[in-house]
Design a protein around this motif. Structure first.
Motif, PDB file in Angstrom:
ATOM      1  N   TRP A  39       0.845  -1.153  -0.149  1.00 54.23           N
ATOM      2  CA  TRP A  39      -0.017   0.068   0.030  1.00 54.23           C
ATOM      3  C   TRP A  39       0.750   1.282  -0.147  1.00 54.23           C
ATOM      4  O   TRP A  39       1.803   1.296   0.932  1.00 54.23           O
ATOM      5  N   TYR A  75     -11.871   1.973  -5.658  1.00 55.94           N
ATOM      6  CA  TYR A  75     -10.537   2.422  -5.153  1.00 55.94           C
ATOM      7  C   TYR A  75      -9.638   1.615  -4.929  1.00 55.94           C
ATOM      8  O   TYR A  75      -8.287   1.698  -4.693  1.00 55.94           O
ATOM      9  N   ASP A  82      -6.769  -0.901  -6.426  1.00 57.13           N
ATOM     10  CA  ASP A  82      -5.997  -1.205  -7.598  1.00 57.13           C
ATOM     11  C   ASP A  82      -5.770  -2.755  -7.541  1.00 57.13           C
ATOM     12  O   ASP A  82      -6.022  -3.576  -6.595  1.00 57.13           O
ATOM     13  N   GLU A  83      -5.170  -3.394  -8.405  1.00 55.03           N
ATOM     14  CA  GLU A  83      -4.735  -4.904  -8.681  1.00 55.03           C
ATOM     15  C   GLU A  83      -4.181  -5.439  -7.502  1.00 55.03           C
ATOM     16  O   GLU A  83      -4.294  -6.507  -6.989  1.00 55.03           O
TER      17      GLU A  83
END
Length: 297
Positions: free
Chosen positions: A182, A244, A246-247
């Motif tokens: 993150w 919100y 992402d992969e």
């Protein structure tokens, strides 16, 4: 175990001592709870008694931060209304909180999957905002999966998944470990979304409870609920609505969901064996969640 037996009479005595205006309300025990024991107080309140938790930290965290978070959350959450301080009668903390109506998901079910997916996504959108600098930091959770491999391994070995899925479970975990970390600011995270910590009504999610583990950090710890809580086939809708993730976040969340599923299965095993804290009904919930994890988004 606690040396103090928590009874309705004790709860009433404590209220009489510290909040006498509430002492006349009906008191009923709420089944379940481990770190804390809950008692219904009238129709709209509950008393949360520190039981197995060794320190009052989790209750004090809820007291400090739930009043800040609750007003902007779109689902009911328990909000502290009175504080009970340690006394000679009961040398631990207790808190009077609002009661969140509904049935815990570990004793109920979700039949309106799309509605529940949208509801959970909306709740987490509202919760996952940048946390202030003084927000609590996670101690035993909240880290990148690569820092949780011991925990995963312990659960995996204890549960020993069937041979036909063991390699697939490991592959999901390894993929989470390999995902990027993150990179955004620490956001508010519930941290412990599992079937006993959400309530359902009318076939969908209707409230979120037990914020004792909340922290500022990686939202993937909550996004794992797409598999741990929601019915099969609804994870993709959840992520579309949340918008919100992402992969990398989805990969981390899926791995964490695998670990949480194994934890639920272990608690179920412990319950079947009559061990303290075991929850027999968590075993099937954990296995169902693991099946959903393996199917992906």
């Amino acid at each position: 175990m606690t040396e103090f037996e928590i009874t309705a009479d004790l709860v009433r005595d404590l209220l009489q001592e510290q909040h006498p205006d509430l002492a006349g309300l009906a008191i009923r025990e709420v089944v379940g709870g481990w770190g804390n024991q809950m008692w219904r107080l009238g129709d709209e309140l509950a008393v949360r008694m520190q039981r197995m938790d060794p320190t009052p930290e989790l209750q004090l965290k809820e007291r400090r931060w739930l009043p800040v978070l609750a007003p902007r959350l779109p689902l009911p959450v328990p909000t502290p209304v009175r504080f009970g301080e340690p006394s000679e009668r009961f040398p631990k903390h207790w808190t009077v909180m609002t009661w969140v109506p509904g049935e815990p998901l570990d004793h109920g079910s979700i039949s309106r999957g799309a509605h529940a997916a949208d509801t959970l996504a909306g709740f987490l959108q509202a919760l996952h905002v940048e946390a202030p600098a003084e927000a609590p930091i996670a101690t035993d959770r909240g880290a990148h999966p690569r820092n949780c491999t011991d925990g995963f391994e312990n659960f995996f070995q204890a549960v020993a998944p069937d041979d036909d899925i063991a390699a697939d479970v490991r592959a999901v975990w390894d993929d989470a470990v390999a995902a990027h970390a993150w990179e955004g600011p620490p956001v508010w995270v519930h941290g412990d979304l599992h079937p006993a910590n959400v309530v359902v009504s009318d076939g969908t999610l209707s409230g979120i409870v037990d914020f004792g583990d909340m922290f500022a950090g990686d939202p993937a710890w909550d996004l794992a609920a797409a598999w741990v809580l929601l019915p099969a086939g609804t994870a993709s809708r959840f992520f579309d609505t949340y918008a919100y993730a992402d992969e990398a976040a989805i990969r981390r969340a899926r791995g964490l969901a695998a670990m949480k599923s194994l934890f639920l299965m272990l608690m179920g095993q412990n319950g079947d064996r009559g061990l303290p804290g075991g929850k027999p009904n968590w075993g099937p919930a954990g296995r169902a969640a693991l099946d959903r994890v393996l199917k992906g988004v």
